[in-house]
Design a protein around this motif. Structure first.
Motif, PDB file in Angstrom:
ATOM      1  N   UNK A   1       0.975  -1.142  -0.166  1.00 19.74           N
ATOM      2  CA  UNK A   1      -0.133   0.161  -0.441  1.00 19.74           C
ATOM      3  C   UNK A   1       0.996   1.527   0.101  1.00 19.74           C
ATOM      4  N   UNK A   2       0.634   2.488  -0.524  1.00 20.81           N
ATOM      5  CA  UNK A   2       1.500   3.442  -0.569  1.00 20.81           C
ATOM      6  C   UNK A   2       0.003   4.473  -0.695  1.00 20.81           C
ATOM      7  N   UNK A   3       0.492   4.874   1.213  1.00 22.91           N
ATOM      8  CA  UNK A   3       0.248   6.120   1.803  1.00 22.91           C
ATOM      9  C   UNK A   3       1.111   7.060   1.468  1.00 22.91           C
ATOM     10  N   UNK A   4       0.182   8.418   2.299  1.00 27.48           N
ATOM     11  CA  UNK A   4       0.727   9.447   2.237  1.00 27.48           C
ATOM     12  C   UNK A   4       1.404  10.574   2.962  1.00 27.48           C
ATOM     13  N   UNK A   5       2.452  11.137   2.553  1.00 28.87           N
ATOM     14  CA  UNK A   5       3.288  11.980   3.277  1.00 28.87           C
ATOM     15  C   UNK A   5       2.352  12.846   3.973  1.00 28.87           C
ATOM     16  N   UNK A   6       1.804  13.579   3.507  1.00 33.99           N
ATOM     17  CA  UNK A   6       0.984  14.234   3.669  1.00 33.99           C
ATOM     18  C   UNK A   6       1.616  15.962   4.997  1.00 33.99           C
ATOM     19  N   UNK A   7       2.680  15.770   4.822  1.00 38.74           N
ATOM     20  CA  UNK A   7       2.914  17.256   5.593  1.00 38.74           C
ATOM     21  C   UNK A   7       3.310  16.354   7.258  1.00 38.74           C
TER      22      UNK A   7
ATOM     23  N   UNK B   1       9.962  11.580  -1.692  1.00 37.89           N
ATOM     24  CA  UNK B   1       9.551  11.286  -1.886  1.00 37.89           C
ATOM     25  C   UNK B   1       7.746  11.362  -0.823  1.00 37.89           C
ATOM     26  N   UNK B   2       6.422  11.674  -1.627  1.00 36.81           N
ATOM     27  CA  UNK B   2       5.204  11.771  -1.414  1.00 36.81           C
ATOM     28  C   UNK B   2       4.818  10.720  -0.859  1.00 36.81           C
ATOM     29  N   UNK B   3       4.521   9.825  -1.800  1.00 37.99           N
ATOM     30  CA  UNK B   3       3.577   8.185  -1.913  1.00 37.99           C
ATOM     31  C   UNK B   3       5.469   7.144  -1.297  1.00 37.99           C
ATOM     32  N   UNK B   4       4.313   7.000  -0.551  1.00 35.60           N
ATOM     33  CA  UNK B   4       5.740   5.775  -0.218  1.00 35.60           C
ATOM     34  C   UNK B   4       6.058   4.326  -1.774  1.00 35.60           C
ATOM     35  N   UNK B   5       7.408   4.445  -2.091  1.00 32.44           N
ATOM     36  CA  UNK B   5       7.529   3.356  -2.953  1.00 32.44           C
ATOM     37  C   UNK B   5       8.461   1.976  -2.541  1.00 32.44           C
ATOM     38  N   UNK B   6       7.473   1.298  -3.834  1.00 32.80           N
ATOM     39  CA  UNK B   6       9.068   0.269  -3.753  1.00 32.80           C
ATOM     40  C   UNK B   6       8.494  -0.354  -4.811  1.00 32.80           C
ATOM     41  N   UNK B   7      10.212  -0.446  -6.004  1.00 27.56           N
ATOM     42  CA  UNK B   7      10.243  -0.708  -6.742  1.00 27.56           C
ATOM     43  C   UNK B   7      12.014  -1.576  -7.202  1.00 27.56           C
ATOM     44  N   UNK B   8      11.771  -2.579  -8.366  1.00 32.29           N
ATOM     45  CA  UNK B   8      12.876  -2.943  -8.073  1.00 32.29           C
ATOM     46  C   UNK B   8      14.106  -2.452  -9.265  1.00 32.29           C
ATOM     47  N   UNK B   9      15.292  -2.375  -8.660  1.00 34.05           N
ATOM     48  CA  UNK B   9      16.352  -1.901  -9.823  1.00 34.05           C
ATOM     49  C   UNK B   9      17.331  -2.886  -9.911  1.00 34.05           C
ATOM     50  N   UNK B  10      17.996  -2.871 -11.865  1.00 30.94           N
ATOM     51  CA  UNK B  10      18.713  -4.292 -12.361  1.00 30.94           C
ATOM     52  C   UNK B  10      20.159  -4.266 -11.786  1.00 30.94           C
ATOM     53  N   UNK B  11      20.748  -5.014 -10.838  1.00 30.47           N
ATOM     54  CA  UNK B  11      22.228  -4.614 -10.521  1.00 30.47           C
ATOM     55  C   UNK B  11      22.337  -6.274 -11.086  1.00 30.47           C
ATOM     56  N   UNK B  12      24.191  -5.828 -11.016  1.00 29.22           N
ATOM     57  CA  UNK B  12      25.168  -6.706 -12.092  1.00 29.22           C
ATOM     58  C   UNK B  12      25.147  -8.248 -11.127  1.00 29.22           C
ATOM     59  N   UNK B  13      24.851  -8.256  -9.867  1.00 27.73           N
ATOM     60  CA  UNK B  13      24.028  -9.738  -9.236  1.00 27.73           C
ATOM     61  C   UNK B  13      22.340 -10.138  -9.415  1.00 27.73           C
ATOM     62  N   UNK B  14      21.481  -9.224  -9.684  1.00 29.23           N
ATOM     63  CA  UNK B  14      20.271  -9.080  -9.657  1.00 29.23           C
ATOM     64  C   UNK B  14      19.659  -8.419  -9.685  1.00 29.23           C
ATOM     65  N   UNK B  15      19.013  -7.954  -8.399  1.00 24.38           N
ATOM     66  CA  UNK B  15      18.547  -7.116  -8.359  1.00 24.38           C
ATOM     67  C   UNK B  15      18.259  -5.891  -6.845  1.00 24.38           C
ATOM     68  N   UNK B  16      17.697  -5.466  -6.557  1.00 23.35           N
ATOM     69  CA  UNK B  16      17.902  -4.551  -5.049  1.00 23.35           C
ATOM     70  C   UNK B  16      16.589  -3.639  -4.986  1.00 23.35           C
ATOM     71  N   UNK B  17      15.467  -3.659  -4.302  1.00 25.87           N
ATOM     72  CA  UNK B  17      14.557  -3.573  -4.499  1.00 25.87           C
ATOM     73  C   UNK B  17      14.416  -2.299  -3.327  1.00 25.87           C
ATOM     74  N   UNK B  18      14.373  -1.161  -3.878  1.00 25.68           N
ATOM     75  CA  UNK B  18      14.042   0.286  -3.765  1.00 25.68           C
ATOM     76  C   UNK B  18      13.104   0.580  -3.028  1.00 25.68           C
ATOM     77  N   UNK B  19      13.283   1.178  -1.800  1.00 25.82           N
ATOM     78  CA  UNK B  19      12.136   1.754  -0.826  1.00 25.82           C
ATOM     79  C   UNK B  19      12.519   3.215   0.214  1.00 25.82           C
ATOM     80  N   UNK B  20      11.429   3.606  -0.996  1.00 28.77           N
ATOM     81  CA  UNK B  20      11.117   5.253  -0.709  1.00 28.77           C
ATOM     82  C   UNK B  20      10.246   6.022   0.201  1.00 28.77           C
ATOM     83  N   UNK B  21      10.687   7.277   0.902  1.00 27.65           N
ATOM     84  CA  UNK B  21       9.470   7.424   1.443  1.00 27.65           C
ATOM     85  C   UNK B  21       9.728   8.758   2.291  1.00 27.65           C
TER      86      UNK B  21
END
Length: 189
Positions: free
Chosen positions: A63-69, A158-178
């Motif tokens: 789920x993607x909660x918002x920061x909303x200040x 990052x206003x909305x909680x976000x998760x995305x996979x980024x490709x790496x040389x060994x596989x991937x990394x799950x980037x989590x930002x808020x």
């Protein structure tokens, strides 16, 4: 019509009217909508275009909660307390093949993701208990893996909680930002 038939007709009419009114309102929109991220990115689109090289490696549902200040880390998300990584249902990650996280083998399957948040590092937790709400019934005896990742501060928010996979040389990394926080969970193939 006799009185009994009138009462039955009126009752039936009110039931139909109530059902029609309930359907016209529709479900309210959640403030923290669900989202999904695949590795490789855009896997469903690649699949329908016959461009997928095989099954996906991983996907995360959250789920993607918002920061909303609000003050998030050290406030809404308390330091040292297990957090569900998002809002509403606990975040789930599914691996479609065995992977390695922190040099530990993680078997193909579905897991709940939790975090113990601190200002400079997070402990990411993979747990066997799935289909759960929040972290209210978190059971550490069902942990499959715990690993610590550093916190990176971002210049932008990052206003909305976000998760995305980024490709790496060994596989991937799950980037989590808020907010101004970014953590990356390395996943090796």
């Amino acid at each position: 019509m006799n009185l009994r038939k009138k009462v039955i007709f009126l009752f039936g009419f009110l039931v139909i009217l109530n059902l029609a009114n309930a359907q016209s309102k529709g479900a309210s929109i959640d403030k923290s909508p669900m989202d999904i991220s695949y590795f490789p990115a855009d896997y469903p689109v690649l699949k329908i275009q016959d461009k997928a090289a095989g099954p996906p490696i991983a996907r995360v549902l959250y789920s993607r909660p918002q920061k909303n200040g609000r003050q998030l880390f050290g406030g809404l998300v308390e330091y040292g307390k297990v957090w569900r990584l998002g809002a509403n249902e606990a975040t789930e990650i599914e691996f479609f093949q065995d992977v390695k996280i922190d040099d530990k083998k993680v078997k193909k399957g579905r897991y709940t993701l939790y975090a113990l948040v601190d200002s400079d590092k997070w402990t990411i937790i993979l747990n066997k208990e799935t289909d759960t709400w929040g972290a209210f019934r978190y059971d550490m005896t069902k942990d499959v893996l715990r690993t610590t990742v550093p916190v990176e501060k971002q210049a932008s928010i990052t206003e909305a909680f976000s998760m995305e996979f980024e490709k790496t040389n060994k596989g991937a990394q799950l980037a989590i930002s808020w907010d101004d926080v970014l953590v990356k969970l390395p996943i090796n193939l």
